[in-house]
Scaffold this active site. Sequence first.
Site, PDB file in Angstrom:
ATOM      1  N   ARG A 266       0.874  -1.181   0.000  1.00 23.16           N
ATOM      2  CA  ARG A 266       0.000   0.000   0.000  1.00 23.16           C
ATOM      3  C   ARG A 266       0.901   1.217   0.000  1.00 23.16           C
ATOM      4  NH1 ARG A 266      -5.140   1.476   3.762  1.00 23.16           N
ATOM      5  NH2 ARG A 266      -6.018   0.050   2.240  1.00 23.16           N
TER       6      ARG A 266
ATOM      7  N   HIS B 270      -7.793   0.921  -5.942  1.00 18.43           N
ATOM      8  CA  HIS B 270      -7.917   0.094  -4.730  1.00 18.43           C
ATOM      9  C   HIS B 270      -8.639  -1.210  -5.127  1.00 18.43           C
ATOM     10  CE1 HIS B 270      -7.963  -1.125  -0.695  1.00 18.43           C
ATOM     11  NE2 HIS B 270      -8.789  -0.259  -0.153  1.00 18.43           N
TER      12      HIS B 270
ATOM     13  N   GLN C 169     -10.335  -3.819  -2.580  1.00 15.89           N
ATOM     14  CA  GLN C 169     -11.598  -3.369  -2.002  1.00 15.89           C
ATOM     15  C   GLN C 169     -12.743  -3.559  -2.986  1.00 15.89           C
ATOM     16  OE1 GLN C 169     -12.248  -1.929   1.256  1.00 15.89           O
ATOM     17  NE2 GLN C 169     -14.271  -2.541   0.520  1.00 15.89           N
TER      18      GLN C 169
ATOM     19  N   ASP D  59     -17.330   7.283  -0.669  1.00 18.37           N
ATOM     20  CA  ASP D  59     -16.041   7.172   0.025  1.00 18.37           C
ATOM     21  C   ASP D  59     -15.715   8.566   0.567  1.00 18.37           C
ATOM     22  OD1 ASP D  59     -13.557   6.292   0.921  1.00 18.37           O
ATOM     23  OD2 ASP D  59     -12.622   6.250  -1.054  1.00 18.37           O
TER      24      ASP D  59
ATOM     25  N   CYS E 265     -16.275   1.782   1.593  1.00 20.66           N
ATOM     26  CA  CYS E 265     -15.101   0.947   1.876  1.00 20.66           C
ATOM     27  C   CYS E 265     -14.585   1.136   3.301  1.00 20.66           C
ATOM     28  CB  CYS E 265     -14.005   1.219   0.852  1.00 20.66           C
ATOM     29  SG  CYS E 265     -13.335   2.882   0.902  1.00 20.66           S
TER      30      CYS E 265
ATOM     31  N   ARG F 181     -13.620  -8.590   2.660  1.00 19.03           N
ATOM     32  CA  ARG F 181     -12.208  -8.392   2.320  1.00 19.03           C
ATOM     33  C   ARG F 181     -11.424  -9.658   2.658  1.00 19.03           C
ATOM     34  NH1 ARG F 181      -9.989  -3.224   2.085  1.00 19.03           N
ATOM     35  NH2 ARG F 181      -8.143  -4.366   1.396  1.00 19.03           N
TER      36      ARG F 181
HETATM   37  N1   CP Z   1     -11.111  -0.027   3.170  1.00 21.83           N
HETATM   38  C1   CP Z   1      -9.810  -0.108   3.504  1.00 21.83           C
HETATM   39  O1   CP Z   1      -8.934  -0.376   2.686  1.00 21.83           O
HETATM   40  O2   CP Z   1      -9.569   0.106   4.834  1.00 21.83           O
HETATM   41  P1   CP Z   1      -8.160   0.310   5.526  1.00 21.83           P
HETATM   42  O3   CP Z   1      -7.614   1.635   5.074  1.00 21.83           O
HETATM   43  O4   CP Z   1      -8.472   0.287   6.996  1.00 21.83           O
HETATM   44  O5   CP Z   1      -7.250  -0.813   5.122  1.00 21.83           O
HETATM   45  N1  NVA Z   2     -10.032   6.682  -0.885  1.00 25.49           N
HETATM   46  C1  NVA Z   2      -9.592   6.285   0.436  1.00 25.49           C
HETATM   47  C2  NVA Z   2      -9.805   4.822   0.644  1.00 25.49           C
HETATM   48  C3  NVA Z   2      -9.403   4.319   1.999  1.00 25.49           C
HETATM   49  C4  NVA Z   2      -9.555   2.840   2.140  1.00 25.49           C
HETATM   50  C5  NVA Z   2      -8.121   6.647   0.607  1.00 25.49           C
HETATM   51  O1  NVA Z   2      -7.356   6.454  -0.345  1.00 25.49           O
HETATM   52  O2  NVA Z   2      -7.755   7.125   1.671  1.00 25.49           O
END
Ligand code: CP
Ligand code: NVA
Length: 300
Positions: A101, A128, A131, A218, A258, A286
């Site tokens: 990530r 993502h 997700q 989101d 998400c 997930r």
């Molecule tokens: N939805 C999601 O990816 O959550 P986190 O940022 O907690 O991993």
């Molecule tokens: N769009 C959000 C998703 C978090 C899971 C971010 O990138 O922070």
Amino acid sequence: MAKRDFLTITDLSRQEISRLFDLAERMKKGSYQETPLAGKTLAMIFAKSSTRTRVSFEVGTYQLGGQALFLSSRDIQIGRGEPIPDTAHVLSRYVDGIMIRTFDHQEVEELARCATIPVINGLTDLTHPCQVLADLFTVREALGGWEGKRIAWVGDGNNMANSWLEAAAVLGFELRLACPEGFEPDRARFERAQQAATVMVTEVPEEAAEGAHVVNTDVWASMGQEGEAEARRNAFKGYTVDADLMKLADPKAIFLHCLPAHRGEEVTADVIDGAQSRVWDEAENRLHVQKALLATLMGQ
Ligand code: CP
Ligand code: NVA
């Protein structure tokens, strides 16, 4: 056999997604007892915070017989500038898969190019995919599938919106995105989706929600955009998913997010905590979907 990565939804075909979900369903029901990751290790590199991704990958790897290593990019040499290719070569000698990530999507692509083991995208600024796979599985579980369904996206044209466009490109469902001017999703992904599915971007949330079977949103400021939060709160006024907006959707519509969520900003508490919300199933899924992914990519 060549190693396979999972960097975007379009890395999978429609048939592969269907097979993956059948396996995830068996895992969720408890009728899968195999340990394809026995003796194997997943390295998890995080340059951003995480609750769901970190815990579901770690627990999922353990349940499949393997072990997961949490590597904060602040603590490993990547944070001090060690090149991505060098990191890829070294980790490929120790572990059997990498989940990463980070901010820049190109870093994930470079890592995947240089590693000899599968690389999984656990979120970038651009996409993502893990997700959205779990979201699609949730849609299949709640509504029986996405054939003939209209999916609405209301809010920022961000990494999640881009992955939904990729999903529409592979699976061909109708996708309507309502985003303020200047916050539209990635142009190339939109154009690719348009070739395979009915997709539209509008500035009017009601147009997206009208008759939708899934209403999705989101946060307005994603990780890395904290400094823009105030400006974004102004830009996104009128884009809150509330009970009035949900009334325009199909009566059996489900609400997805998400998480993490900001109640009172992108969604009201009565919607996210209400009867149409499937956010806890979505978060749980997930685990099951990523286990199916890990078994498929790393279990050979
Ligand atoms: N939805 C999601 O990816 O959550 P986190 O940022 O907690 O991993
Ligand atoms: N769009 C959000 C998703 C978090 C899971 C971010 O990138 O922070």
